[in-house]
Design an enzyme around this catalytic site. Sequence first.
Site, short mmCIF file in Angstrom:
data_model
loop_
_atom_site.label_atom_id
_atom_site.label_comp_id
_atom_site.label_asym_id
_atom_site.label_seq_id
_atom_site.Cartn_x
_atom_site.Cartn_y
_atom_site.Cartn_z
N CYS A 133 -6.63 19.78 58.57
CA CYS A 133 -5.97 18.55 59.03
C CYS A 133 -5.11 17.97 57.90
O CYS A 133 -4.10 18.55 57.54
CB CYS A 133 -7.00 17.55 59.56
N HIS A 236 -9.76 20.47 63.45
CA HIS A 236 -10.98 20.45 62.65
C HIS A 236 -11.94 21.55 63.10
O HIS A 236 -12.83 21.31 63.92
CB HIS A 236 -11.66 19.07 62.76
N GLU A 238 -14.42 22.76 61.68
CA GLU A 238 -15.82 22.55 61.29
C GLU A 238 -16.67 22.00 62.43
O GLU A 238 -17.90 22.06 62.39
CB GLU A 238 -15.90 21.62 60.07
#
Length: 261
Positions: A133, A236, A238
């Site tokens: 990001c 993102h 993650e």
Amino acid sequence: TDFTFFLHIIIITLNLNFKNIMKNPVIGITLDAENNQNYSMFPWYASRKNYSDSVVLAGGTPVFLPHNLNMIEKFIEVIDGIIITGGDFDIDPEIYGEKVLSNKVSTKVDRTKFEFEITKKALNIGLPVLGICGGQQLLNVVLGGTLIQHIPDEIKGLINHEQTNPRNEPSHTIKIIKNTKLYEITKAENMFVNSAHHQAVKTLGQNLIVNCTTEDGVIEGIENPDAEFCIGVQWHPEFLIDKKDIEIFKSLIESSRNFER
């Protein structure tokens, strides 16, 4: 005594486990910094847990990096790869040669200064780098690129890149360009991703190419095709929303395992 015997067994087990952990590539993760008092009366660092969880799941050992410019050389000696994380702030446009063009721009001078310098050092020695990001945006600027300061001011599309639904849910698809490292990693032409940004890559930094986009033309991923691992993604991963997200971390870990100073 029995107690001494069991104590020795525990110590040996802990030592073996520690050695096994340290065999994994050490991945530095940059932190966010805040001065608001909703956690402490004093300035504090923070990171979402899923950054380090994803590194562990992919086979790495995560280490968080405080914003100490004097420690950068030491950090670089210790880590085998680095993740430049996102955050609710922007890079000062002056760094990429522009004036502030939007009242939506907000900055964190100390954090940007640290991330800029450690990313530059990492790139200089070929350390595997993953920008996530805002981390992708920083990677692009470090390499001489520029940013769209506020997407709605420049791109009139149907995608809300600051999604209103929770961040752990997807909001739009991306199209991955073939013959890129990202395509090689994911083996997918499309992914369903989340979206939490109001800025984006505009002109590419040196040696970078686009590896994925959205249907409204926003650049969602960049990479240096000549590097072992130098990738930025605008979403993102993650959060592990798409089944291919973990492959990005696995590739980072594998490249970090192969990294030689």
